[in-house]
Design an enzyme around this catalytic site. Sequence first.
Site, PDB file in Angstrom:
ATOM      1  N   PHE A  35       0.828  -1.200   0.000  1.00  0.00           N
ATOM      2  CA  PHE A  35       0.000   0.000   0.000  1.00  0.00           C
ATOM      3  C   PHE A  35       0.862   1.250   0.000  1.00  0.00           C
ATOM      4  O   PHE A  35       2.076   1.212   0.229  1.00  0.00           O
ATOM      5  CB  PHE A  35      -0.937   0.006   1.210  1.00  0.00           C
ATOM      6  N   ILE A 155       9.749  -2.223   2.115  1.00  0.00           N
ATOM      7  CA  ILE A 155       8.549  -2.535   1.347  1.00  0.00           C
ATOM      8  C   ILE A 155       7.339  -2.161   2.200  1.00  0.00           C
ATOM      9  O   ILE A 155       7.243  -2.556   3.360  1.00  0.00           O
ATOM     10  CB  ILE A 155       8.483  -4.030   1.001  1.00  0.00           C
ATOM     11  N   LYS A 156       6.405  -1.420   1.624  1.00  0.00           N
ATOM     12  CA  LYS A 156       5.190  -1.079   2.372  1.00  0.00           C
ATOM     13  C   LYS A 156       4.172  -2.206   2.215  1.00  0.00           C
ATOM     14  O   LYS A 156       3.133  -2.066   1.564  1.00  0.00           O
ATOM     15  CB  LYS A 156       4.620   0.267   1.911  1.00  0.00           C
ATOM     16  N   CYS A 157       4.511  -3.343   2.818  1.00  0.00           N
ATOM     17  CA  CYS A 157       3.635  -4.508   2.845  1.00  0.00           C
ATOM     18  C   CYS A 157       2.776  -4.443   4.108  1.00  0.00           C
ATOM     19  O   CYS A 157       3.305  -4.212   5.208  1.00  0.00           O
ATOM     20  CB  CYS A 157       4.475  -5.782   2.816  1.00  0.00           C
ATOM     21  N   TYR A 161       3.269  -4.343   9.203  1.00  0.00           N
ATOM     22  CA  TYR A 161       2.825  -3.375  10.203  1.00  0.00           C
ATOM     23  C   TYR A 161       2.360  -4.028  11.508  1.00  0.00           C
ATOM     24  O   TYR A 161       2.116  -3.334  12.500  1.00  0.00           O
ATOM     25  CB  TYR A 161       1.759  -2.460   9.594  1.00  0.00           C
TER      26      TYR A 161
END
Length: 310
Positions: A35, A155-157, A161
């Site tokens: 995202f 990486i914005k995986c 989070y």
Amino acid sequence: MAVVKYMSLNGKVVPTEDARIHILSPAVKYGTNVFEGIRGYWNADRKELYIFKLTEHLQRLQYSMKVMRFGDTFTVEYLRDCILELIKTNELREDTYIRLFAYVDDFDGEMTATGTVGMAIAATPKGRREKADAGINVAVSSWQRISDNSMPPRIKCVANYNNGRLAWMQAKADGYDNVILLTQRGTVAEGPGACLYIVRDGVPITSTVASDILESITRRTVMQIFAEYANKYTVERDIGRTELYAAEEAFYCGTGHEILPIVSIDRHPLGDAQVGPLTRLLWEKYQGLVRGTLADHPEWRTPVYAESGS
């Protein structure tokens, strides 16, 4: 989250309640989704909403999809058009947060599934974070930051989070507002969803991109603002835990956090436990640049309504 009438799903604007994917998609079963969080800032005098550094965010999304080996990608131009169409359809004329997902949507797909690739966009009103004016109190977490060799933070995986969630929830249970994570080497990484700066002897310092952090767009912007408006040049290096307590100022930076001052760490006050002068200057210039009240760097701002005249 404020409810808006419409979202974008696979390039089509649909009613929010119809923006759905199947529970058996790899995006849900295995967290196979990436995202971007992007902000838009309303300029009331110009009646314009400016999206900040849109192209850079979309390029980073493409990078996340590449590293996660998605079977398809989207062009920057296509994603840009989808975002602008959604905002205009919802008639958003206030500060806005845009969340853009790309995900593997094969029905009951395996862990290694790479396509079909879906895309969803939500754009909702969002103002500044609570306590941003007075500053927040944070702790150093006992949870370690995930590493580049396990679940790479650059990486914005979405699955990454959970690391920040565990740390942040523990900090809240212990009476803090937020948290700082350390690398497996014991040096400072970042906060959950935001990079960290400290100021020592008037010099801004931040961890290197090899410190298991997101390669933050806002972090780079802060460096440029300090250099251009304060004649301060950021030092990128390892930061030790106890060095945090010697800082005169500290703040988080990120799209969601914006510039969020920190006034104490582990109950150690920083400076006089007030928002420091360099942080205040940074926030002032940042706000001017993202809203267009400072004329500099127009290339950082994508106007939503100017092109259509709507």
